[in-house]
Motif scaffolding. Sequence first.
Motif, mmCIF file in Angstrom:
data_model
loop_
_atom_site.group_PDB
_atom_site.id
_atom_site.type_symbol
_atom_site.label_atom_id
_atom_site.label_comp_id
_atom_site.label_asym_id
_atom_site.label_seq_id
_atom_site.Cartn_x
_atom_site.Cartn_y
_atom_site.Cartn_z
ATOM 1 N N TRP A 1 0.475 -1.122 -0.012
ATOM 2 C CA TRP A 1 -0.002 -0.016 0.426
ATOM 3 C C TRP A 1 0.413 0.911 -0.416
ATOM 4 O O TRP A 1 0.227 2.056 -0.814
ATOM 5 N N LEU A 2 2.257 1.231 1.236
ATOM 6 C CA LEU A 2 2.724 2.137 0.971
ATOM 7 C C LEU A 2 3.592 2.531 0.167
ATOM 8 O O LEU A 2 4.519 3.425 -0.020
ATOM 9 N N ASN A 3 3.885 1.033 -1.157
ATOM 10 C CA ASN A 3 5.285 2.236 -1.673
ATOM 11 C C ASN A 3 4.487 2.033 -2.999
ATOM 12 O O ASN A 3 5.335 2.704 -3.819
ATOM 13 N N TYR A 4 3.300 0.727 -3.611
ATOM 14 C CA TYR A 4 2.791 0.404 -5.086
ATOM 15 C C TYR A 4 0.914 1.355 -4.918
ATOM 16 O O TYR A 4 0.708 1.153 -5.510
ATOM 17 N N GLY A 5 0.956 2.310 -3.927
ATOM 18 C CA GLY A 5 -0.422 3.109 -3.612
ATOM 19 C C GLY A 5 -0.370 3.604 -4.630
ATOM 20 O O GLY A 5 -1.953 3.853 -4.810
ATOM 21 N N LEU A 6 0.462 4.753 -5.978
ATOM 22 C CA LEU A 6 0.283 5.368 -6.904
ATOM 23 C C LEU A 6 0.224 4.811 -8.108
ATOM 24 O O LEU A 6 0.149 5.380 -9.372
ATOM 25 N N VAL A 7 -0.005 2.957 -8.295
ATOM 26 C CA VAL A 7 0.279 2.701 -9.665
ATOM 27 C C VAL A 7 -0.246 2.601 -10.611
ATOM 28 O O VAL A 7 -0.185 3.076 -11.887
ATOM 29 N N TYR A 8 -1.869 2.906 -10.656
ATOM 30 C CA TYR A 8 -3.143 2.950 -11.154
ATOM 31 C C TYR A 8 -2.604 4.554 -12.016
ATOM 32 O O TYR A 8 -2.592 4.223 -12.710
ATOM 33 N N TRP A 9 -2.351 5.033 -11.432
ATOM 34 C CA TRP A 9 -2.187 6.604 -11.646
ATOM 35 C C TRP A 9 -1.388 6.754 -12.282
ATOM 36 O O TRP A 9 -1.519 7.559 -13.551
ATOM 37 N N VAL A 10 0.386 6.359 -12.746
ATOM 38 C CA VAL A 10 0.884 6.380 -13.247
ATOM 39 C C VAL A 10 1.035 5.836 -14.277
ATOM 40 O O VAL A 10 1.292 5.945 -15.380
ATOM 41 N N LEU A 11 0.046 4.651 -13.907
ATOM 42 C CA LEU A 11 0.244 3.854 -15.440
ATOM 43 C C LEU A 11 -0.711 4.518 -16.537
ATOM 44 O O LEU A 11 -0.601 3.904 -17.177
ATOM 45 N N ILE A 12 -2.002 4.709 -15.511
ATOM 46 C CA ILE A 12 -2.576 5.906 -17.003
ATOM 47 C C ILE A 12 -1.905 6.986 -17.412
ATOM 48 O O ILE A 12 -2.538 7.004 -18.337
ATOM 49 N N GLU A 13 -1.635 7.577 -16.545
ATOM 50 C CA GLU A 13 -0.864 8.645 -17.315
ATOM 51 C C GLU A 13 0.096 8.486 -17.838
ATOM 52 O O GLU A 13 0.032 9.318 -18.956
ATOM 53 N N ASN A 14 1.416 6.888 -17.494
ATOM 54 C CA ASN A 14 2.135 6.923 -18.758
ATOM 55 C C ASN A 14 1.524 5.634 -19.196
ATOM 56 O O ASN A 14 1.982 4.092 -19.038
ATOM 57 N N PRO A 15 1.128 5.079 -20.421
ATOM 58 C CA PRO A 15 1.243 3.660 -21.717
ATOM 59 C C PRO A 15 1.980 3.312 -21.611
ATOM 60 O O PRO A 15 1.336 2.450 -21.771
ATOM 61 N N ASP A 16 3.274 4.190 -21.967
ATOM 62 C CA ASP A 16 4.132 3.192 -22.931
ATOM 63 C C ASP A 16 4.644 2.453 -21.436
ATOM 64 O O ASP A 16 5.422 1.808 -22.052
ATOM 65 N N PHE A 17 4.444 3.241 -20.165
ATOM 66 C CA PHE A 17 4.894 2.183 -19.118
ATOM 67 C C PHE A 17 4.940 0.175 -18.783
ATOM 68 O O PHE A 17 3.386 -0.012 -19.176
ATOM 69 N N SER A 18 5.672 -0.084 -18.640
ATOM 70 C CA SER A 18 5.802 -1.266 -18.258
ATOM 71 C C SER A 18 5.249 -1.555 -16.797
ATOM 72 O O SER A 18 5.605 -0.581 -15.844
ATOM 73 N N LEU A 19 4.634 -2.672 -16.336
ATOM 74 C CA LEU A 19 4.016 -2.850 -14.837
ATOM 75 C C LEU A 19 4.808 -2.538 -13.690
ATOM 76 O O LEU A 19 5.128 -1.467 -12.994
#
Lengths: 257, 120
Positions: free
Chosen positions: A170-188
């Motif tokens: 939760w404390l490390n990857y809590g923002l991963v959805y927002w990051v992935l949506i704003e950067n569609p070229d990012f891998s997981l």
Amino acid sequence: MKISSTECKTAARAALIGNYGSAVGFSLCYFIMLIVFSAAISALFMLPSLFQSLRPLTPYQNVLMYYLPVRISTSLVIILELMLMPGFIVMCLDFSAGKKSGIQQLWYGFKHQLGTFLTMALLYTGINFLLALPADLITLVSIEGTPGGPALFVLIIMGLLNIIVTTYIWLNYGLVYWVLIENPDFSLWEGLKHSQQLMKGCRGSYIYMGFSFIGWYLLSGCTMGIGFLWLYPYVVCSFTQFYLKRKVKYQQETILL
Amino acid sequence: MDFENNFASNSNASQNRSTTMETVSMILGIVSIVLACCCGIGIIFGGLAIILGLLSRGNQSMGGMAIAGVIMGGIGIFAGIAGIFLLIIFMVAAEDTGTYYGQAIQAMNQISFVFRGGMI
């Protein structure tokens, strides 16, 4: 670095004004889908147990008839929930950007970056499953009576481990959805890494904001769950504002370095 | 997707409160007080009145109707909880026929029994 929870919430409320119709409609569809899917999958997996005789079951039968169906159905519901979450976040990002949005974003997770979101959902569900496995096995083995002595000790340890790992995620990857949506070229993995970088230094604010909604959750509970239709968009929008504010600060830090 | 470009301008875009939500909050607050004694239904309406009242403010302070809705919603919840407690006390007291409430409950039961076609 501190990100004010009050500021995030105020900005979230401002973004939602004029958009509550779409937001509540989205929440309604989201919850209906989860409830219907959950009921259907539970009925499907629990059907064999209806034909079971009342004789006591062996541990092997217990695993086959109850443990596995419950675990699989719960995991499938969590996967669906995690797959629908990107749509919710995209809607809140749209509202924060002053755009109109709504129900059309519900399937965002299935239409865009399907592989990435599905891998993440499977990864999270897998970790959850593995963490719950030892405790479940102990409970199943000691099905004849309540677990005592060493078994109880292991149960407590596993429970604590579960809390620690979940909090870490939760404390490390809590923002991963927002990051992935704003950067569609990012891998997981890139998304997870970037989320970890964003969370650095603002974990306290993130925890504080998460806990600041406890009163709201209790109040929504009083309304037989109806209040969650308004609360859920508010919570997601508040975390969206948190992400947007954090991102701006992170960009400033990167430029300074 | 470029959300950030519009983000800064949006901070000032929505300055208004939601008057519709304020009105609904006030109406729900009134309903919660009226239904406070109906087995906790007032609690549901009261909770909704508070939620809508608090969310209606946007980035401004709460309007008059929202404040009224929140206050009445709070009263509705409080009265609803008190009503449930009173109902429990009333039912427990009914067990003991020696008390006034017990006799009242027994009389009501007898009336209802007669109305349903029974005989005393």
